[in-house]
Design a protein around this motif. Structure first.
Motif, PDB file in Angstrom:
ATOM      1  N   SER A 192     -27.012 -41.532-102.979  1.00  0.00           N
ATOM      2  CA  SER A 192     -26.324 -40.794-104.064  1.00  0.00           C
ATOM      3  C   SER A 192     -24.862 -40.328-103.430  1.00  0.00           C
ATOM      4  O   SER A 192     -25.091 -39.602-102.238  1.00  0.00           O
ATOM      5  N   LEU A 193     -23.077 -39.946-103.729  1.00  0.00           N
ATOM      6  CA  LEU A 193     -22.961 -39.355-102.873  1.00  0.00           C
ATOM      7  C   LEU A 193     -23.096 -38.127-102.272  1.00  0.00           C
ATOM      8  O   LEU A 193     -22.723 -36.837-101.256  1.00  0.00           O
ATOM      9  N   THR A 194     -23.625 -37.101-103.426  1.00  0.00           N
ATOM     10  CA  THR A 194     -24.291 -35.760-103.358  1.00  0.00           C
ATOM     11  C   THR A 194     -24.920 -35.971-102.122  1.00  0.00           C
ATOM     12  O   THR A 194     -24.895 -35.066-101.098  1.00  0.00           O
ATOM     13  N   GLU A 195     -26.148 -36.648-102.539  1.00  0.00           N
ATOM     14  CA  GLU A 195     -27.804 -36.707-101.071  1.00  0.00           C
ATOM     15  C   GLU A 195     -26.709 -37.221-100.371  1.00  0.00           C
ATOM     16  O   GLU A 195     -27.493 -36.526 -98.940  1.00  0.00           O
ATOM     17  N   ALA A 196     -26.023 -38.272 -99.634  1.00  0.00           N
ATOM     18  CA  ALA A 196     -24.711 -38.580 -98.346  1.00  0.00           C
ATOM     19  C   ALA A 196     -24.562 -36.931 -97.879  1.00  0.00           C
ATOM     20  O   ALA A 196     -24.204 -37.230 -96.769  1.00  0.00           O
ATOM     21  N   LEU A 197     -23.949 -36.118 -99.015  1.00  0.00           N
ATOM     22  CA  LEU A 197     -23.138 -35.230 -98.370  1.00  0.00           C
ATOM     23  C   LEU A 197     -23.677 -33.753 -98.153  1.00  0.00           C
ATOM     24  O   LEU A 197     -23.342 -33.039 -97.185  1.00  0.00           O
ATOM     25  N   CYS A 198     -24.608 -33.653 -98.959  1.00  0.00           N
ATOM     26  CA  CYS A 198     -25.664 -31.806 -99.102  1.00  0.00           C
ATOM     27  C   CYS A 198     -27.002 -32.609 -98.561  1.00  0.00           C
ATOM     28  O   CYS A 198     -27.303 -31.459 -98.669  1.00  0.00           O
ATOM     29  N   GLY A 199     -27.718 -33.522 -98.263  1.00  0.00           N
ATOM     30  CA  GLY A 199     -29.249 -33.595 -97.435  1.00  0.00           C
ATOM     31  C   GLY A 199     -29.773 -34.274 -98.984  1.00  0.00           C
ATOM     32  O   GLY A 199     -29.188 -34.636 -99.684  1.00  0.00           O
ATOM     33  N   PHE A 200     -30.300 -34.866 -98.134  1.00  0.00           N
ATOM     34  CA  PHE A 200     -31.741 -35.447 -98.962  1.00  0.00           C
ATOM     35  C   PHE A 200     -32.966 -35.463 -98.589  1.00  0.00           C
ATOM     36  O   PHE A 200     -32.859 -35.117 -97.446  1.00  0.00           O
ATOM     37  N   GLN A 201     -34.123 -35.768 -99.495  1.00  0.00           N
ATOM     38  CA  GLN A 201     -35.567 -35.743 -99.001  1.00  0.00           C
ATOM     39  C   GLN A 201     -35.754 -36.840-100.321  1.00  0.00           C
ATOM     40  O   GLN A 201     -35.444 -36.585-101.174  1.00  0.00           O
ATOM     41  N   PHE A 202     -36.095 -38.013 -99.001  1.00  0.00           N
ATOM     42  CA  PHE A 202     -37.826 -38.879 -99.476  1.00  0.00           C
ATOM     43  C   PHE A 202     -39.128 -39.358 -98.939  1.00  0.00           C
ATOM     44  O   PHE A 202     -38.892 -38.875 -98.095  1.00  0.00           O
ATOM     45  N   VAL A 203     -39.398 -40.132 -99.982  1.00  0.00           N
ATOM     46  CA  VAL A 203     -40.508 -40.098 -99.315  1.00  0.00           C
ATOM     47  C   VAL A 203     -40.886 -42.131 -99.111  1.00  0.00           C
ATOM     48  O   VAL A 203     -40.259 -42.820-100.286  1.00  0.00           O
ATOM     49  N   ILE A 204     -41.242 -43.072 -98.118  1.00  0.00           N
ATOM     50  CA  ILE A 204     -41.423 -43.901 -97.878  1.00  0.00           C
ATOM     51  C   ILE A 204     -42.994 -43.406 -98.123  1.00  0.00           C
ATOM     52  O   ILE A 204     -43.668 -43.770 -96.957  1.00  0.00           O
ATOM     53  N   THR A 205     -43.711 -45.136 -98.652  1.00  0.00           N
ATOM     54  CA  THR A 205     -44.492 -45.624 -98.175  1.00  0.00           C
ATOM     55  C   THR A 205     -44.902 -46.685 -97.559  1.00  0.00           C
ATOM     56  O   THR A 205     -44.683 -47.522 -97.928  1.00  0.00           O
ATOM     57  N   HIS A 206     -45.706 -46.862 -96.319  1.00  0.00           N
ATOM     58  CA  HIS A 206     -46.033 -47.609 -95.189  1.00  0.00           C
ATOM     59  C   HIS A 206     -46.939 -48.517 -95.268  1.00  0.00           C
ATOM     60  O   HIS A 206     -47.383 -48.387 -96.834  1.00  0.00           O
ATOM     61  N   GLY A 240     -23.504 -47.342 -94.217  1.00  0.00           N
ATOM     62  CA  GLY A 240     -24.684 -48.595 -93.875  1.00  0.00           C
ATOM     63  C   GLY A 240     -24.818 -48.032 -92.309  1.00  0.00           C
ATOM     64  O   GLY A 240     -24.927 -48.572 -91.239  1.00  0.00           O
ATOM     65  N   GLN A 241     -25.116 -46.695 -92.124  1.00  0.00           N
ATOM     66  CA  GLN A 241     -25.366 -45.591 -90.817  1.00  0.00           C
ATOM     67  C   GLN A 241     -27.546 -46.410 -91.217  1.00  0.00           C
ATOM     68  O   GLN A 241     -28.058 -46.676 -92.538  1.00  0.00           O
ATOM     69  N   TYR A 242     -27.977 -46.404 -89.723  1.00  0.00           N
ATOM     70  CA  TYR A 242     -28.749 -46.579 -89.200  1.00  0.00           C
ATOM     71  C   TYR A 242     -29.354 -45.295 -89.225  1.00  0.00           C
ATOM     72  O   TYR A 242     -28.686 -44.620 -88.055  1.00  0.00           O
ATOM     73  N   LYS A 243     -30.377 -45.141 -88.945  1.00  0.00           N
ATOM     74  CA  LYS A 243     -31.689 -44.271 -88.767  1.00  0.00           C
ATOM     75  C   LYS A 243     -33.009 -44.333 -88.526  1.00  0.00           C
ATOM     76  O   LYS A 243     -33.408 -45.434 -88.561  1.00  0.00           O
ATOM     77  N   ALA A 244     -33.891 -44.338 -86.865  1.00  0.00           N
ATOM     78  CA  ALA A 244     -35.313 -44.667 -86.781  1.00  0.00           C
ATOM     79  C   ALA A 244     -36.180 -43.660 -86.363  1.00  0.00           C
ATOM     80  O   ALA A 244     -36.014 -42.274 -86.286  1.00  0.00           O
ATOM     81  N   ILE A 245     -37.027 -43.836 -86.207  1.00  0.00           N
ATOM     82  CA  ILE A 245     -37.659 -43.450 -86.628  1.00  0.00           C
ATOM     83  C   ILE A 245     -39.073 -44.038 -85.743  1.00  0.00           C
ATOM     84  O   ILE A 245     -39.697 -45.176 -85.568  1.00  0.00           O
ATOM     85  N   ASN A 246     -39.375 -43.157 -84.075  1.00  0.00           N
ATOM     86  CA  ASN A 246     -40.538 -43.920 -83.720  1.00  0.00           C
ATOM     87  C   ASN A 246     -41.761 -43.976 -83.525  1.00  0.00           C
ATOM     88  O   ASN A 246     -42.818 -43.715 -84.627  1.00  0.00           O
ATOM     89  N   ASP A 247     -42.373 -45.152 -83.198  1.00  0.00           N
ATOM     90  CA  ASP A 247     -43.579 -45.690 -83.394  1.00  0.00           C
ATOM     91  C   ASP A 247     -44.478 -45.689 -84.954  1.00  0.00           C
ATOM     92  O   ASP A 247     -45.455 -45.385 -85.063  1.00  0.00           O
ATOM     93  N   GLU A 248     -43.180 -46.383 -85.635  1.00  0.00           N
ATOM     94  CA  GLU A 248     -43.782 -46.453 -87.324  1.00  0.00           C
ATOM     95  C   GLU A 248     -43.797 -47.911 -87.162  1.00  0.00           C
ATOM     96  O   GLU A 248     -42.987 -48.025 -88.142  1.00  0.00           O
ATOM     97  N   GLY A 249     -42.980 -48.672 -86.501  1.00  0.00           N
ATOM     98  CA  GLY A 249     -43.177 -49.613 -86.594  1.00  0.00           C
ATOM     99  C   GLY A 249     -44.225 -51.225 -86.470  1.00  0.00           C
ATOM    100  O   GLY A 249     -45.435 -50.701 -86.748  1.00  0.00           O
ATOM    101  N   MET A 250     -44.289 -52.030 -85.834  1.00  0.00           N
ATOM    102  CA  MET A 250     -45.232 -52.761 -85.727  1.00  0.00           C
ATOM    103  C   MET A 250     -45.655 -52.639 -84.470  1.00  0.00           C
ATOM    104  O   MET A 250     -45.483 -52.485 -83.745  1.00  0.00           O
ATOM    105  N   PRO A 251     -47.406 -53.272 -84.499  1.00  0.00           N
ATOM    106  CA  PRO A 251     -48.060 -52.655 -83.140  1.00  0.00           C
ATOM    107  C   PRO A 251     -47.923 -54.223 -82.507  1.00  0.00           C
ATOM    108  O   PRO A 251     -47.532 -54.970 -83.176  1.00  0.00           O
ATOM    109  N   HIS A 252     -47.260 -53.594 -80.751  1.00  0.00           N
ATOM    110  CA  HIS A 252     -47.223 -54.557 -79.781  1.00  0.00           C
ATOM    111  C   HIS A 252     -48.329 -55.714 -79.817  1.00  0.00           C
ATOM    112  O   HIS A 252     -49.383 -55.144 -79.794  1.00  0.00           O
TER     113      HIS A 252
END
Length: 233
Positions: free
Chosen positions: A93-107, A126-138
């Motif tokens: 939401s616009l409020t989350e984008a401006l004031c902060g957010f917190q949510f959970v992703i089920t991997h 359209g912004q991206y964020k990345a989390i290391n070592d949470e993708g697919m295994p090599h």
């Protein structure tokens, strides 16, 4: 005239009835069912092959081929895989984008990942964020993993009108307007316009249909025009 021998069928060999194998009936090949265990290793890619050498159909005087399984990656309703990286979309939401957010992703493995913004951080559409070592295994290196990319989309309020006091409060908090402030004299020289809400996809589709109809009408006009023949000398 030449033709294939009906007894040996061109093989040059005939087996008598008493010498024929009761299972293959002299064809030298029997059908059998076999269970193959296809082991899909961690990190294998779309289109990668698992080969069972020498397990294809056998025939006399021929080299036995291989059985090849080609992996097809099934689409996931939430995650998208690109090589060893995973991509997921999330709406703020616009409020989350401006004031902060917190949510959970089920991997994919069922783990719950807590995703939260840094204090005072603003997320752009359209912004991206990345989390290391949470993708697919090599592949062949399962202890090394790719990245998990989160693609943020910002949902603006549905109501299109803000009260004047709300606008003044927002103007004090948000950065200054980028557009140039016009003077009264400059405003007097301008013409008033009206903005209309549109669906750009429907607009482009309508214009394409209109252009197609115009081209079709031009072809009809050219075909209906009388042809002038050259004069004979």
């Amino acid at each position: 005239m030449q033709h294939v021998c009906p007894d040996c069928r061109g093989s040059g060999e005939v087996i008598s009835e008493k010498d024929k194998c009761p299972q293959c009936k002299g064809s030298k090949v029997t059908q059998e069912k076999r269970v193959l265990d296809v082991h899909v290793e961690k990190g294998m890619q779309h289109g990668q092959k698992v080969v069972f050498e020498g397990q294809a159909d056998e025939a006399p005087d021929t080299v036995t081929g291989d059985i090849v399984f080609v992996l097809q990656l099934k689409e996931h309703p939430k995650f998208e895989r690109k090589h060893d990286d995973l991509y997921v979309k999330h709406n703020l939401s616009l409020t989350e984008a401006l004031c902060g957010f917190q949510f959970v992703i089920t991997h994919l493995d069922g783990r719950q990942l807590l995703i939260k913004s840094n204090p005072g951080e603003i997320i752009k559409p359209g912004q991206y964020k990345a989390i290391n070592d949470e993708g697919m295994p090599h592949h062949n290196r399962p202890f090394m993993k790719g990245r998990l990319y989160i693609h943020f989309n910002v949902d603006f309020p549905d109501s299109g009108v803000l009260a004047s006091d709300q606008c003044r409060v927002l103007e004090k908090i948000l950065p200054q307007k980028s557009s140039k402030q016009l003077t009264d004299m400059e405003l007097d020289d301008c013409e008033e316009t009206t903005l209309h809400d549109i669906n750009i996809e429907e607009e482009m589709r309508r214009k394409q249909q209109h252009q197609y109809q115009e081209a079709y009408d031009e072809d009809d006009e050219e075909s209906s025009m009388p042809r002038v023949q050259c004069a004979q000398q």
